[in-house]
Design a protein around this motif. Structure first.
Motif, PDB file in Angstrom:
ATOM      1  N   SER A 115     -69.071 -30.502  -2.092  1.00 36.39           N
ATOM      2  CA  SER A 115     -68.453 -30.901  -3.361  1.00 36.39           C
ATOM      3  C   SER A 115     -66.978 -30.527  -3.384  1.00 36.39           C
ATOM      4  O   SER A 115     -66.135 -31.308  -3.860  1.00 36.39           O
ATOM      5  CB  SER A 115     -69.171 -30.247  -4.537  1.00 36.39           C
ATOM      6  N   VAL A 116     -66.657 -29.342  -2.875  1.00 37.40           N
ATOM      7  CA  VAL A 116     -65.252 -28.906  -2.825  1.00 37.40           C
ATOM      8  C   VAL A 116     -64.446 -29.837  -1.917  1.00 37.40           C
ATOM      9  O   VAL A 116     -63.324 -30.241  -2.260  1.00 37.40           O
ATOM     10  CB  VAL A 116     -65.148 -27.439  -2.359  1.00 37.40           C
ATOM     11  N   LEU A 117     -64.990 -30.198  -0.767  1.00 38.75           N
ATOM     12  CA  LEU A 117     -64.289 -31.136   0.125  1.00 38.75           C
ATOM     13  C   LEU A 117     -64.076 -32.485  -0.560  1.00 38.75           C
ATOM     14  O   LEU A 117     -63.004 -33.083  -0.445  1.00 38.75           O
ATOM     15  CB  LEU A 117     -65.086 -31.324   1.420  1.00 38.75           C
ATOM     16  N   ALA A 118     -65.089 -32.951  -1.299  1.00 42.20           N
ATOM     17  CA  ALA A 118     -64.957 -34.221  -2.026  1.00 42.20           C
ATOM     18  C   ALA A 118     -63.884 -34.113  -3.107  1.00 42.20           C
ATOM     19  O   ALA A 118     -63.081 -35.041  -3.301  1.00 42.20           O
ATOM     20  CB  ALA A 118     -66.296 -34.619  -2.639  1.00 42.20           C
ATOM     21  N   ASP A 119     -63.844 -32.977  -3.810  1.00 41.05           N
ATOM     22  CA  ASP A 119     -62.793 -32.742  -4.824  1.00 41.05           C
ATOM     23  C   ASP A 119     -61.403 -32.818  -4.196  1.00 41.05           C
ATOM     24  O   ASP A 119     -60.486 -33.418  -4.756  1.00 41.05           O
ATOM     25  CB  ASP A 119     -62.970 -31.354  -5.461  1.00 41.05           C
ATOM     26  N   LEU A 120     -61.259 -32.179  -3.030  1.00 35.43           N
ATOM     27  CA  LEU A 120     -59.961 -32.154  -2.346  1.00 35.43           C
ATOM     28  C   LEU A 120     -59.560 -33.554  -1.886  1.00 35.43           C
ATOM     29  O   LEU A 120     -58.382 -33.920  -1.947  1.00 35.43           O
ATOM     30  CB  LEU A 120     -60.010 -31.192  -1.155  1.00 35.43           C
ATOM     31  N   MET A 121     -60.534 -34.333  -1.446  1.00 36.88           N
ATOM     32  CA  MET A 121     -60.260 -35.732  -1.062  1.00 36.88           C
ATOM     33  C   MET A 121     -59.767 -36.525  -2.272  1.00 36.88           C
ATOM     34  O   MET A 121     -58.785 -37.265  -2.192  1.00 36.88           O
ATOM     35  CB  MET A 121     -61.536 -36.380  -0.518  1.00 36.88           C
ATOM     36  N   GLN A 122     -60.454 -36.335  -3.409  1.00 34.40           N
ATOM     37  CA  GLN A 122     -60.071 -37.071  -4.611  1.00 34.40           C
ATOM     38  C   GLN A 122     -58.714 -36.609  -5.141  1.00 34.40           C
ATOM     39  O   GLN A 122     -57.950 -37.408  -5.675  1.00 34.40           O
ATOM     40  CB  GLN A 122     -61.170 -36.945  -5.663  1.00 34.40           C
ATOM     41  N   ILE A 130     -68.709 -36.447   4.772  1.00 31.28           N
ATOM     42  CA  ILE A 130     -68.033 -35.269   4.215  1.00 31.28           C
ATOM     43  C   ILE A 130     -69.006 -34.101   4.212  1.00 31.28           C
ATOM     44  O   ILE A 130     -69.998 -34.101   3.480  1.00 31.28           O
ATOM     45  CB  ILE A 130     -67.524 -35.562   2.790  1.00 31.28           C
ATOM     46  N   GLY A 131     -68.727 -33.107   5.045  1.00 25.32           N
ATOM     47  CA  GLY A 131     -69.605 -31.950   5.174  1.00 25.32           C
ATOM     48  C   GLY A 131     -69.665 -31.494   6.617  1.00 25.32           C
ATOM     49  O   GLY A 131     -69.108 -32.139   7.508  1.00 25.32           O
ATOM     50  N   PRO A 132     -70.331 -30.373   6.865  1.00 28.08           N
ATOM     51  CA  PRO A 132     -70.382 -29.830   8.225  1.00 28.08           C
ATOM     52  C   PRO A 132     -71.143 -30.730   9.195  1.00 28.08           C
ATOM     53  O   PRO A 132     -72.107 -31.391   8.818  1.00 28.08           O
ATOM     54  CB  PRO A 132     -71.109 -28.491   8.043  1.00 28.08           C
ATOM     55  N   GLY A 133     -70.688 -30.732  10.444  1.00 26.22           N
ATOM     56  CA  GLY A 133     -71.380 -31.488  11.485  1.00 26.22           C
ATOM     57  C   GLY A 133     -71.090 -32.974  11.458  1.00 26.22           C
ATOM     58  O   GLY A 133     -70.293 -33.465  10.658  1.00 26.22           O
ATOM     59  N   LEU A 186     -62.020 -22.789   3.109  1.00 31.86           N
ATOM     60  CA  LEU A 186     -61.945 -23.210   1.705  1.00 31.86           C
ATOM     61  C   LEU A 186     -62.005 -22.045   0.721  1.00 31.86           C
ATOM     62  O   LEU A 186     -61.522 -22.161  -0.400  1.00 31.86           O
ATOM     63  CB  LEU A 186     -63.098 -24.173   1.378  1.00 31.86           C
ATOM     64  N   PHE A 187     -62.605 -20.924   1.148  1.00 32.17           N
ATOM     65  CA  PHE A 187     -62.916 -19.841   0.213  1.00 32.17           C
ATOM     66  C   PHE A 187     -61.689 -19.249  -0.475  1.00 32.17           C
ATOM     67  O   PHE A 187     -61.763 -18.832  -1.629  1.00 32.17           O
ATOM     68  CB  PHE A 187     -63.716 -18.735   0.910  1.00 32.17           C
ATOM     69  N   ASP A 188     -60.554 -19.182   0.215  1.00 33.75           N
ATOM     70  CA  ASP A 188     -59.347 -18.589  -0.368  1.00 33.75           C
ATOM     71  C   ASP A 188     -58.354 -19.632  -0.873  1.00 33.75           C
ATOM     72  O   ASP A 188     -57.233 -19.303  -1.263  1.00 33.75           O
ATOM     73  CB  ASP A 188     -58.658 -17.676   0.661  1.00 33.75           C
ATOM     74  N   SER A 248     -65.075 -32.375   8.004  1.00 31.90           N
ATOM     75  CA  SER A 248     -65.904 -31.180   8.033  1.00 31.90           C
ATOM     76  C   SER A 248     -65.183 -29.955   7.498  1.00 31.90           C
ATOM     77  O   SER A 248     -65.814 -28.950   7.187  1.00 31.90           O
ATOM     78  CB  SER A 248     -66.355 -30.892   9.481  1.00 31.90           C
ATOM     79  N   SER A 249     -63.858 -30.044   7.426  1.00 25.90           N
ATOM     80  CA  SER A 249     -63.064 -28.888   7.015  1.00 25.90           C
ATOM     81  C   SER A 249     -61.769 -29.366   6.377  1.00 25.90           C
ATOM     82  O   SER A 249     -61.458 -30.561   6.363  1.00 25.90           O
ATOM     83  CB  SER A 249     -62.748 -28.007   8.236  1.00 25.90           C
ATOM     84  N   LEU A 250     -61.015 -28.428   5.863  1.00 28.20           N
ATOM     85  CA  LEU A 250     -59.749 -28.728   5.187  1.00 28.20           C
ATOM     86  C   LEU A 250     -58.786 -29.491   6.103  1.00 28.20           C
ATOM     87  O   LEU A 250     -58.116 -30.444   5.680  1.00 28.20           O
ATOM     88  CB  LEU A 250     -59.103 -27.414   4.731  1.00 28.20           C
ATOM     89  N   SER A 251     -58.752 -29.127   7.376  1.00 36.36           N
ATOM     90  CA  SER A 251     -57.804 -29.749   8.316  1.00 36.36           C
ATOM     91  C   SER A 251     -58.147 -31.215   8.607  1.00 36.36           C
ATOM     92  O   SER A 251     -57.305 -31.960   9.114  1.00 36.36           O
ATOM     93  CB  SER A 251     -57.778 -28.957   9.628  1.00 36.36           C
TER      94      SER A 251
END
Length: 292
Positions: free
Chosen positions: A69-76, A263-266, A22-24, A286-289
């Motif tokens: 939060s970033v993963l949730a943003d990407l989902m939305q 949504i999150g690691p693990g 997610l960082f880049d 857990s990740s972008l993929s």
């Protein structure tokens, strides 16, 4: 019609390297930069530190909040929306953010102070009991001053918290398939966090909360709520109150949720929910993929 709940894990789900994909990401860079400015350190550097810096409470909580939060943003951004939200301990902050109760920066500010206070709490001990006799445990807790049920995760897994001598007394008397002392700095979710909770309240009082877009099931009270004042009050009780995750799991089914996305690691929360509500469809992001 499928009704979906989003749930967010808390401390214990962190892992070295989480959020690396997610960082880049162009659409996430602004979020990480905003968080780094508030925190005064880099989320990416801590998450990728090989000495497991991410497992120190001071860093764990902000890192989890930001990555989730970033993963949730990407989902939305993909047009996906939950019908209800919940989070385990620290995860409740992400749930409130995902429900539109406060903005991203407010969440980072709250979690930063929460992590500082909890990291400096040196009194107390926590221990997880797996496969214990719940009736015996409840009876022993009632008879042992200085220890409480901190996490009621499911029928087979609980966490106790309190004064070291009191926790040890429970471990020595209650039969369990497995008992594990947790590597934490203090007795979280117990009355021993009273001073830290009082300090945190001054920061919480200054935060602006809005009506939630979808029902939120809080740790200290699993009944669905959207009212800003109620959600703030419940969050204020969280540091000293129990995490009632088993009840949250049951409530998700009760209010008509048929699918739960962690949504999150693990995969801690889906594992806990599976035992309590085996009919729910469980998924993990857990990740972008993993984002559909």
């Amino acid at each position: 019609m499928t009704k979906t709940a989003w749930v967010f894990p808390g401390q214990g789900s962190q892992a070295i390297g989480m959020g690396a994909d997610l960082f880049d990401l162009p659409e996430a860079k602004e979020r990480f930069a905003e968080a780094n400015d508030i925190l005064g350190w880099s989320i990416a550097e801590v998450c990728q530190n090989e000495e497991d810096k991410v497992s120190r409470t001071l860093y764990t909580q902000p890192c989890l909040y930001v990555v989730e939060s970033v993963l949730a943003d990407l989902m939305q951004a993909q047009g996906q929306q939950p019908d209800a939200v919940a989070g385990h301990s620290l995860g409740e902050y992400v749930a409130l953010y995902a429900a539109g109760v406060f903005d991203f920066a407010t969440g980072v500010t709250l979690v930063k102070r929460r992590a500082e206070l909890m990291d400096s709490a040196s009194d107390g001990m926590m221990a997880a009991l797996i496969g214990c006799d719940r009736e015996q445990l409840d009876q022993q807790i009632q008879q042992t001053p200085g220890v409480v049920l901190a996490n009621d995760n499911n029928a087979a897994q609980v966490v106790i918290s309190g004064a070291p001598a009191a926790v040890e007394a429970i471990l020595n008397t209650v039969k369990a398939k497995r008992a594990v002392k947790l590597n934490v700095s203090g007795a979280f979710h117990s009355p021993l966090m009273k001073e830290a909770a009082a300090e945190f309240q001054t920061v919480l009082d200054q935060a602006t909360f809005k009506t939630a877009r979808v029902p939120v099931l809080s740790n200290v009270d699993p009944t669905p709520a959207t009212d800003a004042d109620i959600l703030k009050q419940r969050l204020g009780q969280q540091m000293t109150g129990s995490v009632r995750w088993r009840e949250i799991s049951l409530q998700l089914a009760e209010i008509g949720m048929t699918r739960v996305v962690e949504i999150g690691p693990g995969k801690v929360l889906t594992g806990l929910i599976k035992r309590t509500c085996p009919t729910l469809v469980l998924e993990n992001v857990s990740s972008l993929s993993d984002i559909p």
